[in-house]
Design an enzyme around this catalytic site. Structure first.
Site, PDB file in Angstrom:
ATOM      1  CG  HIS A  55      -2.107  -0.966   1.026  1.00 26.27           C
ATOM      2  ND1 HIS A  55      -2.845  -1.440   2.074  1.00 26.27           N
ATOM      3  CD2 HIS A  55      -2.635  -1.518  -0.100  1.00 26.27           C
ATOM      4  CE1 HIS A  55      -3.796  -2.261   1.611  1.00 26.27           C
ATOM      5  NE2 HIS A  55      -3.676  -2.320   0.288  1.00 26.27           N
ATOM      6  CG  ASP A  57      -0.910   3.695   3.930  1.00 25.22           C
ATOM      7  OD1 ASP A  57      -1.140   2.804   3.092  1.00 25.22           O
ATOM      8  OD2 ASP A  57      -1.143   3.566   5.151  1.00 25.22           O
ATOM      9  CG  HIS A 111      -4.015  -4.981   5.408  1.00 26.03           C
ATOM     10  ND1 HIS A 111      -5.111  -4.181   5.608  1.00 26.03           N
ATOM     11  CD2 HIS A 111      -3.068  -4.189   4.826  1.00 26.03           C
ATOM     12  CE1 HIS A 111      -4.838  -2.950   5.165  1.00 26.03           C
ATOM     13  NE2 HIS A 111      -3.618  -2.932   4.678  1.00 26.03           N
ATOM     14  CG  ASP A 128      -1.700  -1.208   7.460  1.00 25.73           C
ATOM     15  OD1 ASP A 128      -1.027  -0.599   8.315  1.00 25.73           O
ATOM     16  OD2 ASP A 128      -2.109  -0.674   6.415  1.00 25.73           O
ATOM     17  CG  HIS A 166      -2.373   3.037  10.015  1.00 26.00           C
ATOM     18  ND1 HIS A 166      -2.624   4.146   9.229  1.00 26.00           N
ATOM     19  CD2 HIS A 166      -2.012   2.051   9.156  1.00 26.00           C
ATOM     20  CE1 HIS A 166      -2.437   3.839   7.948  1.00 26.00           C
ATOM     21  NE2 HIS A 166      -2.058   2.568   7.877  1.00 26.00           N
TER      22      HIS A 166
HETATM   23 FE    FE Z   1      -1.756   1.443   5.999  1.00 21.20          FE
HETATM   24 ZN    ZN Z   2      -2.351  -1.183   4.265  1.00 19.59          ZN
END
Ligand code: FE
Ligand code: ZN
Length: 256
Positions: A55, A57, A111, A128, A166
């Site tokens: 991903h 991010d 994920h 994540d 996160h």
């Molecule tokens: Fe993420």
């Molecule tokens: Zn992710």
């Protein structure tokens, strides 16, 4: 002497930086600017990047960091991750010369299918997969796959420091209270973590002991969570994967 810190990025990401007095490792640098600012301020160079999954991010800062520092980039074999120098997969070991660190790579799909976690010196960088009091959404894998990934992490020692990508902890606690509101450890965590955020502090790293005691997505072996899932499913004795999947589905609906 090593320092471990979560660098805030975007709205709620953390880029974990682990460094000695000269060299640093960055985990999941979704953007380059906060990493460069921190390294400049502390007179450090970037030796290596570890990536948990594709991903943006978690990967967006790689090209700029690699260009600036020429660092190694350890990541799963996925063409969507730019600038990788070393492909990793579950079972691998990574030895970094400086800072002198050794990581074991764990495959933790769910994920995403490419997701890995890195365990080194008592610290788990789980991207994540597991969050403070929560877990990642099932974008590519299914509940059975994610529950199996979490099961492998549950085998790690209680003192393992859980370094998530996160800061979702308070929102996750609000949800956890709706499914496990009688849990005294969860009530205590709610008080502690709300105080940390009110003081502008991260809630992470947590410990595996704390996640085991409070995180509903790690508690699919608990009779109380099994009873919750059985009630939702309308039948008795759900499997651990079904308990996990039920709680994940209830959370998805709660997120809206
Ligand atoms: Fe993420
Ligand atoms: Zn992710």
């Amino acid at each position: 002497m090593l320092t471990l810190i979560p660098l805030p990025a975007f709205e709620d990401n953390y880029i974990w930086i682990w460094h000695d007095t000269r060299h640093a490792v960055a985990v999941d640098p979704g953007e380059a600017a906060p990493v460069i600012a921190y390294l400049d301020a502390h007179g450090l160079t970037l030796a290596a990047i570890l990536v948990t999954h594709h991903h943006r991010d978690h990967t967006g800062g790689i090209p700029q960091l690699r260009q600036r520092y020429g660092c190694a980039v350890h990541a799963p074999n996925n063409p969507r991750i730019p600038g990788v120098t070393h492909f990793v997969r579950g079972g691998d070991t990574i030895d970094l010369p400086a800072p002198a660190l050794r990581f074991a790579v764990h495959a933790t799909p769910g994920h995403t299918l490419d997701h890995v976690s890195y365990l080194g010196h008592g610290c788990l960088f789980c991207g994540d997969t597991v969050f403070g009091c929560g877990c990642g959404k099932l974008f590519e894998g299914d509940a059975a796959m994610m529950a199996a990934s979490i099961e492998t992490l549950l085998a790690l020692p209680d003192a393992t420091r859980v370094c998530c990508a996160h800061e979702y902890t308070l929102s996750n606690i609000d949800f956890a209270l709706t499914v496990d509101g009688e849990n005294p450890a969860l009530l205590e965590r709610a008080r502690n973590d709300r105080a940390l955020r009110a003081a502008g502090q991260p809630t992470l790293p947590s410990t595996l002991a704390l996640e085991r005691a409070t995180n509903p997505f790690l508690r699919f072996h608990e009779p109380s969570m099994q009873a919750f899932a059985a009630m939702r499913l309308g039948r008795s004795c759900p499997t651990p994967a079904e308990v996990f999947g039920t709680i994940r589905a209830v959370k998805d609906a709660w997120d809206g």
